[in-house]
Design a protein around this motif. Structure first.
Motif, mmCIF file in Angstrom:
data_model
loop_
_atom_site.group_PDB
_atom_site.id
_atom_site.type_symbol
_atom_site.label_atom_id
_atom_site.label_comp_id
_atom_site.label_asym_id
_atom_site.label_seq_id
_atom_site.Cartn_x
_atom_site.Cartn_y
_atom_site.Cartn_z
ATOM 1 N N GLN A 139 0.817 -1.208 0.000
ATOM 2 C CA GLN A 139 0.000 0.000 0.000
ATOM 3 C C GLN A 139 0.853 1.262 0.000
ATOM 4 O O GLN A 139 1.906 1.314 0.638
ATOM 5 N N GLN A 142 0.630 7.704 3.236
ATOM 6 C CA GLN A 142 0.409 9.142 3.244
ATOM 7 C C GLN A 142 1.013 9.760 4.500
ATOM 8 O O GLN A 142 1.086 9.117 5.547
ATOM 9 N N SER A 187 -3.272 3.492 3.761
ATOM 10 C CA SER A 187 -4.690 3.844 3.791
ATOM 11 C C SER A 187 -5.435 2.943 4.759
ATOM 12 O O SER A 187 -5.042 1.810 5.024
ATOM 13 N N LYS A 189 -8.456 2.955 8.375
ATOM 14 C CA LYS A 189 -8.885 3.662 9.578
ATOM 15 C C LYS A 189 -7.881 3.407 10.690
ATOM 16 O O LYS A 189 -7.590 2.258 11.031
ATOM 17 N N THR A 204 -9.043 8.531 9.144
ATOM 18 C CA THR A 204 -9.243 7.604 8.036
ATOM 19 C C THR A 204 -8.546 8.135 6.806
ATOM 20 O O THR A 204 -8.766 9.287 6.405
ATOM 21 N N LEU A 205 -7.706 7.312 6.215
ATOM 22 C CA LEU A 205 -6.935 7.714 5.033
ATOM 23 C C LEU A 205 -7.401 6.894 3.850
ATOM 24 O O LEU A 205 -7.500 5.667 3.912
ATOM 25 N N GLY A 206 -7.665 7.570 2.731
ATOM 26 C CA GLY A 206 -8.029 6.884 1.506
ATOM 27 C C GLY A 206 -6.829 6.729 0.621
ATOM 28 O O GLY A 206 -5.716 7.206 0.929
ATOM 29 N N ASP A 207 -7.008 6.014 -0.484
ATOM 30 C CA ASP A 207 -5.904 5.858 -1.449
ATOM 31 C C ASP A 207 -5.601 7.190 -2.080
ATOM 32 O O ASP A 207 -6.489 7.994 -2.370
ATOM 33 N N GLU A 208 -4.310 7.418 -2.329
ATOM 34 C CA GLU A 208 -3.917 8.681 -2.942
ATOM 35 C C GLU A 208 -4.323 8.709 -4.413
ATOM 36 O O GLU A 208 -4.362 7.694 -5.086
#
Length: 208
Positions: A139, A142, A187, A189, A204-208
């Motif tokens: 993954q 970030q 990415s 939670k 919570t981080l999403g895909d860049e």
């Protein structure tokens, strides 16, 4: 760990006398059978001790990096999904492939980088004498920045900040002299906490 000096063989009734073993300190033992191989079994509080050996299944998988290139020589760990410990560890081959033979059950499969941090996570349900397959993708991470404020409203230096996600994903960083921190996270939670007695926060981080 396995110790041949403390190895015992069962009789025709499946019984064995575990001499030279401290019962109070005994949490688990390794049991090796011809059919199901070697596995770690938890010790019950019953007396005599009863050990239950589970049937096994197989897991095959592959770890891919950027542009779906196979990643070789990466540690892959199979842990119980309920958090009850690690069952097996192996490494990817030149094609990024790996293989486990483990007791049946649900597992979290983790790829760990050279820094010891989990870089990819997958799940697998192992069934008796069946082969499950999982593909792990490294993954992207970030950057997360923040500041820790003490109870008196001042910036707090040298404070550990712990980020966790599930049973196996964990990152730890420390605030600098200005109370600021920076960490890179995959990415998903994440729960974070800077003081043991405070309520955790979430990001919570999403895909860049």
């Amino acid at each position: 760990s396995w110790n041949d000096d403390l190895a015992f063989t069962t009789n025709e009734r499946g019984q064995a006398w575990l001499s030279r073993v401290q019962r109070k300190s005994l949490r688990s033992v390794f049991v090796e059978t011809e059919r199901w191989g070697r596995q770690q079994v938890s010790v019950t509080n019953q007396f005599p001790i009863k050990l239950v050996v589970r049937p096994v299944g197989e897991l095959e998988g592959q770890l891919l990096g950027a542009k779906k290139r196979p990643l070789a020589d990466v540690s892959i760990i199979a842990s119980a999904a309920n958090g009850n410990g690690v069952y097996a560890v192996t490494q990817t081959d030149v094609e990024g492939r790996f293989h486990f033979r483990v007791p049946i059950g649900r597992y979290v499969i983790v790829a760990r980088g050279t820094d010891g941090q989990a870089s990819s996570v997958g799940k697998a349900n192992i069934r008796e004498e069946k082969i499950a397959y999982v593909q792990l993708a490294k993954q992207s991470e970030q950057r997360v920045r923040g500041v820790v404020i003490s109870d008196d409203g001042q910036r707090a230096p040298s404070i550990p900040v712990v980020f966790t996600s599930g049973h196996v994903m964990r990152r730890v960083t420390t605030t600098d002299e200005n109370g600021e921190f920076e960490v890179r996270l995959p990415s998903g939670k994440w729960q974070y906490r800077s003081y043991a007695d405070e309520s955790p926060g979430y990001v919570t981080l999403g895909d860049e």
